[in-house]
Structure formats: structure tokens, C-alpha cells
Write an enzyme that holds these catalytic residues in place. Structure first.
Site, PDB file in Angstrom:
ATOM      1  N   ILE A 609       0.872  -1.178   0.000  1.00  0.00           N
ATOM      2  CA  ILE A 609       0.000   0.000   0.000  1.00  0.00           C
ATOM      3  C   ILE A 609       0.902   1.219   0.000  1.00  0.00           C
ATOM      4  O   ILE A 609       1.761   1.362   0.874  1.00  0.00           O
ATOM      5  CB  ILE A 609      -0.892   0.026   1.265  1.00  0.00           C
ATOM      6  CG1 ILE A 609      -1.793  -1.236   1.323  1.00  0.00           C
ATOM      7  CG2 ILE A 609      -1.758   1.297   1.295  1.00  0.00           C
ATOM      8  CD1 ILE A 609      -2.834  -1.333   0.223  1.00  0.00           C
ATOM      9  N   PHE A 612      -0.583   6.849  -2.230  1.00  0.00           N
ATOM     10  CA  PHE A 612      -1.710   7.254  -3.077  1.00  0.00           C
ATOM     11  C   PHE A 612      -2.632   6.098  -3.452  1.00  0.00           C
ATOM     12  O   PHE A 612      -3.587   6.269  -4.188  1.00  0.00           O
ATOM     13  CB  PHE A 612      -1.181   7.908  -4.361  1.00  0.00           C
ATOM     14  CG  PHE A 612      -0.365   9.141  -4.084  1.00  0.00           C
ATOM     15  CD1 PHE A 612      -1.003  10.361  -3.863  1.00  0.00           C
ATOM     16  CD2 PHE A 612       1.023   9.091  -4.013  1.00  0.00           C
ATOM     17  CE1 PHE A 612      -0.249  11.494  -3.609  1.00  0.00           C
ATOM     18  CE2 PHE A 612       1.767  10.219  -3.755  1.00  0.00           C
ATOM     19  CZ  PHE A 612       1.132  11.439  -3.532  1.00  0.00           C
ATOM     20  N   GLU A 614      -2.946   1.465  -3.955  1.00  0.00           N
ATOM     21  CA  GLU A 614      -2.318   0.148  -3.924  1.00  0.00           C
ATOM     22  C   GLU A 614      -1.081   0.100  -4.836  1.00  0.00           C
ATOM     23  O   GLU A 614      -1.006   0.815  -5.835  1.00  0.00           O
ATOM     24  CB  GLU A 614      -3.310  -0.889  -4.436  1.00  0.00           C
ATOM     25  CG  GLU A 614      -4.367  -1.232  -3.415  1.00  0.00           C
ATOM     26  CD  GLU A 614      -5.503  -2.029  -4.040  1.00  0.00           C
ATOM     27  OE1 GLU A 614      -6.321  -2.508  -3.276  1.00  0.00           O
ATOM     28  OE2 GLU A 614      -5.547  -2.161  -5.286  1.00  0.00           O
ATOM     29  N   VAL A 615      -0.201  -0.804  -4.466  1.00  0.00           N
ATOM     30  CA  VAL A 615       0.933  -1.105  -5.339  1.00  0.00           C
ATOM     31  C   VAL A 615       0.771  -2.564  -5.728  1.00  0.00           C
ATOM     32  O   VAL A 615       0.575  -3.428  -4.871  1.00  0.00           O
ATOM     33  CB  VAL A 615       2.280  -0.885  -4.621  1.00  0.00           C
ATOM     34  CG1 VAL A 615       3.432  -1.179  -5.565  1.00  0.00           C
ATOM     35  CG2 VAL A 615       2.375   0.530  -4.087  1.00  0.00           C
ATOM     36  N   ASP A 726      14.375  11.714   2.019  1.00  0.00           N
ATOM     37  CA  ASP A 726      13.661  10.654   2.738  1.00  0.00           C
ATOM     38  C   ASP A 726      14.397   9.331   2.573  1.00  0.00           C
ATOM     39  O   ASP A 726      13.781   8.284   2.357  1.00  0.00           O
ATOM     40  CB  ASP A 726      12.233  10.552   2.190  1.00  0.00           C
ATOM     41  CG  ASP A 726      11.338   9.717   3.123  1.00  0.00           C
ATOM     42  OD1 ASP A 726      11.765   9.429   4.260  1.00  0.00           O
ATOM     43  OD2 ASP A 726      10.228   9.350   2.686  1.00  0.00           O
TER      44      ASP A 726
END
Ligand code: AMP
Length: 930
Positions: A609, A612, A614-615, A726
Site C-alpha cells: 500500500i 496514493f 495500492e501497489v 527521505d
């Protein structure tokens, strides 16, 4: 200086020096020669003989000397001084008056011959006067004195007699001197020639051998000739001063201290060469100073030299079962240029737990193992996964003579990687029929791991490799059926381990048996023929298909590999373009990302997830391209414009990168909903979860390999002036080959948009550098800080940085100088690198390029990774109350006590809270206050 080597005259008789009367024999004894004493010109009495019977005819008056010993002479000289009266001046003389006399000699051993035996005398000459006088004026002592010299060869007896015959002259023998000549003692060309009596004949030369003077030796036999006139002639050969001596004034003189002469032929003594000395006179070589040496072949004129110091900067690069060793020449060459290197190879013996066994003779060294002139050697045919030590010795001409140790060396320890197996060396035929062949083979010499299977490739010999078949087996044998009769087949076998396939064996040819059916034209069954022909056709078709597929497969992997390597080699110098600088976000996306036709995407399953939506994983089959596995991120329905823009911005950023350690963007779907971002598929998902799942399962080298990949990707980003903001293990993806790739390029935007970000939960406090937290100074240096945290995450297998401390405590602790301690079993060098990334001053942190170099160095020298915090350290403790103490402690113990150690090396500086001191004192009685 010119020395006249004049003849020396040795007198045998001189009437002037005979004391008293001569009393020579005369015949007749009376009336002939008479002895008369007179005074010479210096008023010294001398003995003379006179005769003057000019008025009487037929005179024959003999006067004979005493016996004269020859004394070795061969030719004697007779000097007669006499006066002679001119016949004309004598009044009344008739034809009887003479103006000459005769000189005779007679050789004899008898020194006491009593009478003159005229017949035994030999005439030397008739002597006439150069000057005669007409009047004897004895009172005034006016005399015309004649001097005549005659020489006579006297060689047969011990001595001789001389005789003077007067035949009617008026004559007075004033003096008679008999002498011989010698060539005097002389030194020529450092050879001494003795006093030498001249030869018998006037033309004879006496050959004389010289003898070398003291401290000299013969160069060529020294010879000279003594001429009849007593002069030395034609010097030949000569002598040379011995080593340690030089010529001075015809003699050999010892070289003085500090000088030497090594060879007789050297022109003189030389000063001792550098680093040597001679303390005593007469040195033929100078002794080396202590610590300096001379090789056997070194000439004495050469300076004394030293063995070289150790080779420097020895590095090793392991490539599977080969290793390239390179080093720099020693700092000190010892004053020589004949340096050479030799390699010692030791293999780690697991049984004895010691590095003691020399590597076997199967290890190959290129160009050589000993006598190397180069500083690079490729060592191959090592065992896979094996620990080796290599010692590089530097030697020169004096290493041997310098004794102890003989050579200085540098060493490196390393572990070889996994490697594909070596080829199968032979294939045997175990059975054969018309349509089948059974084959067997031995395991490869160097399997380099557990063999998982063998692959057999074969084809008809006539077909060459145009059409081949492949069979795979776990066994070391195979039965190949469905072959044509009486046909030669070519076989290759290769083995596979976890490291992949090895090389194929050499070709082995085997033939099937002959077909029992008759041939066409000899009554063959046409239905069978049709079947066989079509069967062969189908077989060929299958083979062709297998061939094509396998070719395509192998080409794909090769192409991909080549491309990846090429990209890696040429990492590009582009500068990253912020997609938010485009007014129209769609313009940016279409500049940097390819639009993909959604019908080419085949979604398979949900794998995660994202922010933005689902993956998913799935497959992408682009037009005219092979099908590949991809990850598909989609933007969930009901998004705002800003969300759409943020979602696509990640693709616009990602699309600008092209590096093996950056996640690759395949394309985007923007023309239909949902919007999708398609990237390469990373089988092992995110790094943090992957490490937690495989806790403790990797070697340090594997972990460092992962870190290296991340550093390489980050270097690429920093070269493009992209700041990630990040960087964390959760944003690194891992593929099936453990390759780590940097992903997640969303945060850079988010933080910029949100002025309160630092104080919201969105900022990854634990990963972020203090200056980025406090005043949003995001730079590559702040990415380096985050990279240090990723290092810590990797080495601790996905542990949460600062465990369960809350964000505010973390910020405070960092502010106060605390840093994460080394994870368990963390090599000291890695923790040090982390600490360097966490320098408070961002300028003091290393660059990604430096980090990459450092990791490469560690990979090349895995020995440096062996030291972990398990060793004991002296720890200097700064308490909050500024008390200082030191104690001995291990890093694990410090970890247990919760001491965060911000410093490094063998001496650690730790800040310890006061209450911890008592605990430590309890644990370490040795603690002493400073
Ligand atoms: P993200 O939105 O990029 O953080 O993705 C969420 C999760 O999806 C990640 O934590 C991964 O587990 C998974 N994921 C994202 N991209 C990929 C990919 N390219 N291959 C495999 N898994 C992925």
C-alpha cells in the site's frame, strides 16, 4: 724525474791506484821496459813503464801485466795512457825508430804464470799515438798524453794477462786501466732489474728478467736488455701494484684509511664509496657501515645499499575465484634498482583454525609468483568461498646478505567469492543403440559449490550448432533417446551451482548404431520412410524452437547486463530538473516519462500500500519488446488536483534517472484511469522488511555490498544535484539478486510545501540531519546523515533507529551529542563511517563519493571488517558533572548500559550519566578516576 741509467764501469786493474811497485814481468828483463816512478799532474806518485831503444834495430821488448781476474766480465776495456816520442825529433835515429806499440792478451786460469810465453798471446791491436811529442821536458812536466781504449772479449778462462810489445819506440806507459761495463740495477715498470754485466760482443744484448717490486704482481713478464755499452734497452712487460696498493715513485704504497684499491689494474686508490669505510691502510675493499650491505655481484666501487622496505598500499580485488593484487613500490628502495617481488599464498585451514598451509601448486600467478618486476599480479584458480592470505615480499640484491628476515613484506587477507563450476573434463559413452546414446561424466575438478544440475547440449555433427537440443539432469549421466541411426552427435556438458552455470565442456562426439532397414532404392517401405521423414522434421522444428527461445533468452540477459554495466560506467552528468518548475505538470511528465498503453499491462496481485493507493505487481508487454515484470502504483479514485500532481511528480523525477541503483521508471498511464506509474519489479520488496525477515542471515560482506549499492545510487543522485530527503531502508527496494535501489521520490515536494513539516509527524525525524529538522536545510550532506542511519538499519537487520525513544527525545539526544551505538557484531570501521555521517557540522560529513570509495576499500580488504565491538576498549568517560574517568569495556557492554558512544578507534569518548557510573564501577573494578 728523469733518472739517467748510465753504465757502471767496474775496474779490474788501475796502475794509478796500485800502491808500491808494479813489478810486471818484462822480457828482456834488462834493457827493455823499465818501471819508473813519476809524479802525475796532481803531484801524486804513479808507476809507469818506459822503453826508448830507438837507436838499436830489431827491438822486441815485452811487458806483461799480472794475472787479472775476469770477475764475470765477458768483454773488458783496456785504457792505456801513454806518451810517445816523435822519431823525427830524435837526432841521429835511423830507420829503427818506431812510433807504435802492440797490445796483446792471453786468457788463463793460472794466476801465476812466471814467464812471458809470447806465442800464447793474441794481438789486440797496434796502438799509435794521436799525439806525439818532440821534446821531453821533464822539468816542466810538458807531456802530450795519449789515451787509447781497446776492448777485448774474455770469456774462456777465469782471468787473463795483457802484454805490451815494443818494437823500437820511445814510449812511456803512464797508466793502464782495465775495466768492464755493467747495466746498473734499475726499476722499470715496477720490476727490479739487477746490476748486469754486459755481453761478450759489442753488439750483444743480455736479456734480463726483472722481478716485481714489493706488493706488486706480474702483469706481463718484465724483461729488459742490457746493451754492450751498459745501457738498458727495450723494456717489455712489467708489474702492477697489488690490490690495496698504488704506485708511488717506482714502489707500491698502501692505500691510506678511507681509500681502497680493488684490482691490481686499477690506476690508483679510490675514496671509499658512500656508506662504507676502510679503517686500516692497504684496503682492497671498503667495509659497509652497519645496516648497509654489498651483494656478491656488486663492484667494490658501488655504494653499500640496504634491503627495500615493505611494499606499500597493497590492495586486492576479488573477482570470483581470482584476485588482483596491486601494490606500490616500497618507500625506501635501499639505494638499489634491482627490486623484485615475490608472493606467498597461504590458505586458511578450517581444521586447524590457522593460516598455515601454503596454497597448492594449482593456484596460478600471472605474470609469475616470484622474481616479479611488476607491482600487479593476477592470482587465479583459487577455491571459491575460501579465506586466503597473500604476502608480498620486496627483495633486492642485498636482501639475502642482510640476513634476518631477508625481505620486508605486506600482506592482505581475503575471501574468494562464489564462482561458477569449472567445465566437465570428459564425457564417456556407457551405452549406444540405433536411436539412443547413454553418457556419463565426472564432477568438474572445481565445482566451487554444490552442483544443482547438469545441462547437456547436443546436436548432429553435420548440423553444427545451427540446431541443438538441451537436456538437464541432477545426475552425472543421461540417456539421450530419439536420435537418428548411424549419426554422429556432438555433446557438451556444463554444471550449475548457486553461482550459475560454468562453461561447457569441450565437444565429445558419439555415433548411434546403424539402421537395420534397407535404404531407398533397395526396396524400402515407403510408409515408414514418410513417417521417419516427418518425425525427423518435427524433431527439427522442436529443436529449432528450443534453439530460438534459448537464444533469445540468453541474448536478453546479456543485453540487459551489458546495458546495466554500460550505464554504470558512464553515470551521466545531467542535472536534475524539478518538475514543479513546469507550469503544466503534464508537460513535465511527458518530457520525462513514457506513456504506456494500458492494454499492455497485465496486473497480477497487490504487493503493498503506497501513499496514493495500492501497489501491484504485474507484467508489461510493450510493442515489439519482451514481457517484463513490473510494479504498478495507482492513484486511487477521488483524488484532488494536488494529489494528481504529487503522484505524477514522482514519475517525472524518477524518469530523469538512469542508474543501476535507482529504481527504473518504465512509464506512466495518464490517458485513462486509474493513473499508473510503472516501475521495474523488485522481487524482495523494501529493504527494512527484507532484512527483518532474514535477521542475521547475511555475511558482513553481503551487507556492505548492499550499502555500497545504496551509496552508489545516492552518489548518482547527488551528482545530479538531487536531494532525496527521505533516505531510509523502507525506501530502498531489493531485487532477487540482492541489488538495492533507491526509490520513493515523493517527499522532497511534500516537505517544501508544508512549512510546518518539521513539527508534524511527516518528517522522518530519526533519519533526518539536525539542521534539516531545525531550519529545513536539506542538502546532500543531510542525505549523508540519513545514509548513516540506513547503514545502522542494515547492520542491525532492520532495527528501528533509537528504538522506542520518542521523536522529541531523539532530537534532544542528538543535540546533546548522543549517537547510535554500533549494532551487534558491527565492524568498527562501519560504525566509524556511520559516526562520520552523523557529524554535527555538515561540512565534516563525508561525501557519497568518499563513502563509496571507503566501502569499496572495505570490500577489497575484508580483513578490515573483522574487528567488531567485541574487543575491549579503554573508555574515557565524561560525566555530566565534568568528572572524567576511564575504564576498560567492550562495545557490547556499553550497549547494554545504554551508553551512546560518539567517538571511535581504540579509545572511545563516552558521555555517561552520573548514575551509570556506579553501575560501571560495579562491573569494572578497574575504573580509575583521572
Ligand atoms: P511506496 O509507495 O513506493 O512506498 O510503495 C509501497 C510498497 O510497495 C513498498 O513498501 C514496497 O513493499 C512495494 N513496492 C513499491 N514499489 C515496488 C517495486 N518497484 N517492486 C516491488 N515492490 C514495490
Amino acid at each position: 724525474m728523469c733518472v739517467c741509467i748510465c753504465e757502471i764501469l767496474v775496474t779490474l786493474l788501475d796502475t794509478r791506484t796500485v800502491p808500491g811497485e808494479l813489478k810486471w814481468a818484462a822480457n828482456p828483463a834488462e834493457g827493455g821496459w823499465e818501471e819508473v816512478s813519476i809524479m802525475d799532474e796532481k803531484n801524486i806518485p804513479i808507476r809507469t813503464y818506459q822503453v826508448c831503444n830507438v837507436l838499436e834495430p830489431s827491438q822486441n821488448n815485452w811487458l806483461r801485466t799480472d794475472w787479472i781476474p775476469r770477475s764475470g766480465a765477458q768483454r773488458v776495456y783496456v785504457e792505456v795512457k801513454f806518451t810517445l816520442r816523435d822519431c823525427n825529433s830524435l837526432p841521429g835515429v835511423t830507420g829503427t825508430c818506431k812510433e807504435t806499440f802492440n797490445l796483446y792478451y792471453h786468457e788463463s786460469n793460472d794466476d801465476k804464470e812466471s814467464y812471458i810465453k809470447e806465442s800464447s798471446f793474441i794481438k789486440v791491436d797496434t796502438v799509435a799515438a794521436d799525439e806525439s811529442f818532440t821534446q821531453v821536458d821533464v822539468g816542466d812536466r810538458i807531456m802530450k798524453l795519449n789515451t787509447e781504449v781497446r776492448d777485448v772479449k774474455v770469456t774462456t778462462r777465469k782471468g787473463f794477462y795483457l802484454a805490451f810489445q815494443d818494437v823500437g819506440a820511445c814510449i812511456a806507459l803512464v797508466s793502464v786501466r782495465v775495466f768492464y761495463k755493467t747495466c746498473p740495477l734499475t726499476v722499470r715498470n715496477l720490476a727490479t732489474f739487477p746490476d748486469t754485466v754486459t755481453g761478450a760482443d759489442t753488439s750483444s744484448l743480455v736479456e734480463v728478467r726483472g722481478s716485481c717490486v714489493n706488493q706488486s704482481e706480474e702483469r706481463e713478464e718484465p724483461k729488459m736488455y742490457c746493451g754492450a755499452d751498459g745501457e738498458w734497452l727495450v723494456p717489455i712487460g712489467g708489474c702492477l701494484c697489488k690490490p690495496g696498493y698504488e704506485e708511488e715513485g717506482g714502489a707500491c704504497k698502501a692505500c691510506s684509511a678511507g681509500f681502497y684499491k680493488s684490482k691490481a689494474s686499477d690506476p690508483g686508490c679510490f675514496k671509499c664509496p658512500p656508506h662504507s669505510r676502510s679503517l686500516r691502510d692497504g684496503a682492497n675493499v671498503c667495509d659497509c657501515h652497519t645496516g648497509f650491505f654489498r651483494a656478491d655481484a656488486d663492484p667494490p666501487s658501488m655504494a653499500c645499499t640496504q634491503p627495500p622496505s615493505a611494499p606499500q598500499q597493497l590492495i586486492s580485488v576479488v573477482n570470483e575465484t581470482s584476485v588482483v593484487l596491486e601494490w606500490a613500490p616500497p618507500r625506501r628502495l635501499g639505494g638499489r634498482s634491482d627490486i623484485s617481488y615475490s608472493l606467498e599464498c597461504l590458505i586458511y585451514s578450517a581444521s586447524s583454525n590457522q593460516l598455515c598451509l601454503p596454497c597448492g601448486s594449482d593456484v596460478h600467478f600471472s605474470p609469475d609468483q616470484i622474481g616479479l618486476q611488476t607491482t600487479r599480479v593476477v592470482v587465479s584458480k583459487l577455491r571459491a568461498h575460501t579465506h586466503y592470505s597473500f604476502i608480498v615480499h620486496a627483495r633486492n640484491g642485498v636482501s639475502q646478505v642482510s640476513g634476518a628476515g631477508a625481505s620486508q613484506s605486506a600482506s592482505v587477507s581475503l575471501t574468494t567469492n562464489q564462482a561458477a563450476p569449472s567445465p566437465v573434463s570428459s564425457i564417456q559413452l556407457t551405452d549406444v543403440t540405433r536411436h539412443s546414446l547413454s553418457l556419463a561424466w565426472q564432477q568438474p575438478d572445481r565445482p566451487n559449490g554444490v552442483i544443482l544440475e547438469y545441462e547437456v547440449k547436443f546436436y548432429e555433427k553435420d548440423q553444427r550448432e545451427r540446431s541443438y537440443r538441451i537436456m538437464r539432469t541432477f545426475l552425472r549421466s543421461v540417456d539421450v533417446a530419439g536420435l537418428n541411426p548411424l549419426t554422429v552427435y556432438v555433446f557438451h556438458v556444463r554444471a550449475r551451482t548457486a553461482a550459475g552455470y560454468g562453461e561447457y565442456s569441450a565437444p565429445f562426439e558419439f555415433s548411434t548404431n546403424s539402421d537395420p532397414f534397407p535404404l531407398i532404392g533397395e526396396g524400402v517401405n515407403s510408409a515408414f520412410l514418410l513417417l521417419s521423414v516427418s518425425g525427423v522434421g518435427i524433431l527439427l522444428l522442436i529443436s529449432a524452437a528450443v534453439f530460438i527461445i534459448s537464444r533469445r533468452r540468453s541474448k536478453y540477459s546479456k543485453t540487459k547486463q551489458d546495458a546495466e554495466e554500460e550505464k554504470h560506467l558512464n553515470p551521466g552528468v545531467k542535472i536534475y530538473v524539478d518538475p514543479f518548475t513546469y507550469e503544466d505538470p503534464d508537460q513535465a511528465i511527458h518530457e520525462f516519462a513514457k506513456e504506456i498503453d494500458v492494454t499492455n499491462i497485465h496486473i497480477e496481485r497487490v504487493i503493498g500500500i503506497g501513499e496514493f493507493g495500492e501497489v501491484c505487481s504485474g507484467r508489461l508487454r510493450a510493442q515489439g519488446k519482451r514481457e517484463i515484470y513490473v510494479a504498478i502504483k495507482s492513484l486511487k479514485a477521488g483524488y484532488s488536483d494536488k494529489q494528481r500532481r504529487d503522484f505524477l511528480s514522482e514519475a517525472s523525477i524518477m524518469g530523469q534517472f538512469d542508474h543501476p541503483n535507482i529504481i527504473r521508471l518504465e512509464g506512466v498511464v495518464t490517458r485513462c484511469k486509474p493513473l499508473m506509474i510503472i516501475t521495474e519489479y523488485m522481487e524482495n520488496g523494501s529493504l527494512d522488511a527484507f532484512l527483518r525477515k532474514h535477521d542475521g542471515q547475511f555475511t558482513v560482506i553481503q551487507l556492505v555490498g548492499m550499502l555500497r549499492g545504496i551509496a552508489s545510487g545516492m552518489k548518482y543522485l547527488s551528482d545530479m544535484s538531487y536531494v532525496h530527503r527521505d533516505l531510509a531502508a523502507r525506501n530502498i527496494l531489493v531485487n532477487s539478486n540482492l541489488v538495492c535501489k533507491v526509490s520513493d521520490f515523493g517527499l522532497s515536494r511534500v516537505l517544501e510545501d508544508d512549512p510546518e513539516a518539521a513539527y508534524t509527524t511527516r518528517i522522518p525525524i530519526r533519519w533526518t540531519a539536525p539542521e534539516a529538522i531545525s531550519y529545513r536545510k536539506f542538502t546532500t550532506a543531510s542525505d549523508v546523515w540519513s545514509y548513516g542511519i540506513v547503514m545502522w538499519e542494515v547492520v542491525s537487520y532492520g532495527e528501528r533507529p533509537y528504538w522506542d525513544m520518542n521523536n522529541q527525545d531523539v532530537i534532544k539526544a542528538i543535540e546533546e551529542g548522543y549517537r547510535l551505538p554500533a549494532p551487534m557484531d558491527c565492524p568498527v570501521v562501519l560504525h566509524q563511517l556511520m559516526l562520520d555521517c552523523w557529524e554535527r557540522e555538515r561540512a565534516d560529513r563525508p561525501s557519497f563519493s568518499q563513502i563509496l570509495n571507503m566501502l569499496d576499500k572495505l570490500i577489497r580488504n575484508p580483513g578490515t571488517l573483522r574487528r567488531t565491538g567485541g574487543e575491549r576498549y579503554i573508555i574515557h568517560i565524561n560525566t555530566y558533572r565534568c568528572k572524567q574517568a576511564y575504564t576498560e569495556i567492550t562495545l557490547q557492554e556499553m550497549d547494554r548500559l545504554g551508553i551512546i558512544t560518539p567517538s571511535h578507534q581504540d579509545i572511545l569518548i563516552a558521555s555517561v550519566q552520573q548514575e551509570m557510573l556506579s553501575q560501571m564501577q560495579h562491573m569494572q573494578h578497574s575504573m580509575v578516576p583521572v
